[in-house]
Design an enzyme around this catalytic site. Structure first.
Site, short mmCIF file in Angstrom:
data_model
loop_
_atom_site.label_atom_id
_atom_site.label_comp_id
_atom_site.label_asym_id
_atom_site.label_seq_id
_atom_site.Cartn_x
_atom_site.Cartn_y
_atom_site.Cartn_z
N HIS A 52 3.92 14.66 40.16
CA HIS A 52 2.76 13.92 39.61
C HIS A 52 1.44 14.68 39.81
CE1 HIS A 52 5.11 10.23 38.86
NE2 HIS A 52 5.74 10.55 39.97
N ASN A 125 6.42 3.97 37.35
CA ASN A 125 6.49 4.90 36.22
C ASN A 125 6.39 4.12 34.92
OD1 ASN A 125 6.72 7.35 37.56
ND2 ASN A 125 8.95 7.28 37.63
#
Ligand code: NDP
Length: 496
Positions: A52, A125
């Site tokens: 990320h 997510n």
């Protein structure tokens, strides 16, 4: 006029020309402004997140629209209309900090709610499931999404080798390979808490829950070609799209829903409701509306407020709890650990991470302690001097789910744990329309065409078996796309 100073506030009259012996140099060691500028610049980069790394974010508010107090006593849900400030960070997963926003990848969807009972983070997510269900496999999985140790390039061979050797990845692979794997920026995708969490109400009754943030902008995706082209046209597409929308007062919104399951129902399910590779059917466990989240404020400074934002599933508040989900359990440890590495032990004091309400504890010292370090108050508990006491109201009753046998249980061996195919099959047959199916197949074929080397056939064969087991037509279509010859005996094995 505002005076130019160095970092310690000393006004300085020359910020551009170094102190030198004569107009042509050499330079003199005495020029402490030069040292300070160069030394600070050398240290501008902090470790990028190992996953990320590339992200965007904004601030906003969450407003309750429906009463769910029968499930949770969490203060932020106490009244309809109640608002809680949030910071949200979206991201891609596998790429480095400079990678393109439109890579095929899951997208991170992390929300920090600044509640009066402490910060609550939902760190999910844009997909309801994940590739694996045991955190012990996480580093291996992520390595396959990064760079080959020899070529230092991304490798379809590594990726599909891992997928094919771990059939539990199939559900997430199908979603990733569908057009939802290349969302049109961050505003047009859903968010999911993904894990199973728990809620406790005033009577301390426990329910298991899933969190869904449904985009009010509508789902929109790039086709594979458009996503590919956008990598060249504007690698920061999602960042630009989000900041521009908010600057134009076009505030993106998501509706938060929960799905709810009682512990009794959880124990009687045919699938493991704590398995991160599974969804809960929305027909059986319908979405219950909770509220609306709106993003309406860009960060003043990206690094200060978005790069330094630190989210962790361990940040839960009274009325919300964990579940036996093994991936969640692993992330409870790994996320704060990663933040301590990335930002330092006092990362919770960085303004974007600081709880705007009370923080009272006996942690002391450590690098970059900037909040007064508890002043002259006692630094131990219990003590005879201060009035800080444990909060009985936030006591959690023991969750009596654990069996008393400790072992390394094969994640796929137990009955009900080894069905990696039913839900992906339903997704393909019952949820996807013809266009979605065709795009999925074409994306899979094009991705698998990158597999190379001596194990190519073995990897393709193994992965084809998983597609066949999910859906015969899916297996056939991918095999055809890859021009794999299937003999009759082999086909017979795959026929339903
Ligand atoms: P439902 O028909 O009630 O729900 C299907 C869900 O699939 C909707 O939330 C829909 O999202 C979503 N969806 C549609 N197209 C795609 C896609 N290409 N990729 C991912 N999700 C998509 O069925 P069930 O709840 O019984 O679930 C059936 C299957 O749908 C599951 O096996 C799972 O693969 C998938 N799914 C299920 C979810 C869940 O929480 N139950 C969530 C997401 C997917 P939208 O709101 O955009 O229509």
């Amino acid at each position: 006029m505002t005076k130019l100073t160095n970092a310690s506030g000393i006004p300085y009259f020359d910020y551009e020309d170094s102190l030198s012996a004569g107009p042509r140099g050499p330079l003199l060691l005495e020029d402490f402004i030069l040292h300070e500028k160069m030394a600070h610049f050398n240290r501008e980069r902090i470790p990028e997140r190992v996953v990320h790394a590339k992200g965007s974010g904004a601030f906003g508010a969450f407003r309750v629209t429906n009463d769910i107090t029968r499930y949770t006593k969490a203060a932020l849900f106490s009244d309809i209309g109640k608002q809680t400030r949030v910071v949200v960070r979206f991201s891609t997963v596998g790429g480095e900090k400079g990678s393109a926003d439109t890579e095929r990848d899951p997208r991170g969807f992390a929300v920090k709610f600044y509640t009066e009972e402490g910060n609550w983070d939902v760190v999910g997510n844009n997909t309801p499931v994940f590739f694996i269900k045991d955190p012990k496999k996480f580093s291996d999985f992520i390595h396959t999404q990064k760079r080959d140790p020899y070529t230092n390039c991304k490798s379809a061979t590594m990726t599909w080798d891992f997928y094919s050797l771990n059939p539990e990845t199939l559900h997430q692979v199908l979603i990733l390979m569908s057009d939802r794997g290349t969302p049109y920026g961050y505003r047009h995708m859903h968010g999911f808490g993904s894990h199973t969490f728990s809620m406790l109400n005033q009577a301390n009754e426990l329910h298991y829950v899933k969190f869904h943030f449904k985009t009010q902008q509508g789902i929109a995706n790039f086709s594979a070609e458009e996503a590919h082209q956008m990598k060249a046209d504007d690698p920061d597409f999602s960042q630009r799209d989000l900041v521009t929308a908010i600057d134009n007062n076009n505030y993106p919104r998501w509706t938060l829903y929960i799905q709810v399951m009682t512990p009794e129902t959880a124990s009687s399910q045919l699938f493991n409701p704590f398995d991160l590779t599974k969804t809960w059917s929305q027909k059986e466990f319908p979405l219950i509306e909770v509220g609306v989240m709106e993003l309406n404020e860009n960060a003043e400074n990206y690094f200060a407020e978005i790069e330094q934002a630190a989210f962790s599933p361990s940040h839960i508040v009274n009325g919300i709890g964990f579940s036996p989900d093994k991936m969640l359990q692993g992330r409870i440890l790994s996320y704060p650990d990663a933040q301590r590495h990335r930002l330092g032990v006092n990362f919770e004091q960085i303004p974007v991470n600081r709880c705007p309400f009370q923080v009272n504890n006996y942690h002391r010292d450590g690098q970059m302690r900037i909040d007064g370090n508890g002043g002259k108050r006692p630094n131990y508990f219990p003590n005879s001097f201060d009035d800080i006491r444990p909060d009985e109201a936030s006591k959690r009753p023991a969750e009596v789910l654990a069996s008393n046998i400790a072992d390394r249980f094969d994640r796929n061996a137990a009955p009900r744990e080894n069905d990696h195919f039913t839900q992906p099959g339903v997704l393909f047959r019952e949820v996807m329309n013809e266009e979605a199916k065709n795009n999925l197949i074409s994306n899979i074929v094009s991705a698998m065409q990158g597999i190379e080397g001596p194990k190519k056939e073995e990897i393709i064969d193994r992965q084809l078996c998983h597609f066949f087991r999910a859906d015969f037509k899916l297996g056939m279509a991918v095999a055809r796309g890859l021009q794999v010859q299937l003999d009759e005996s082999r086909l017979a094995q795959h026929r339903p």
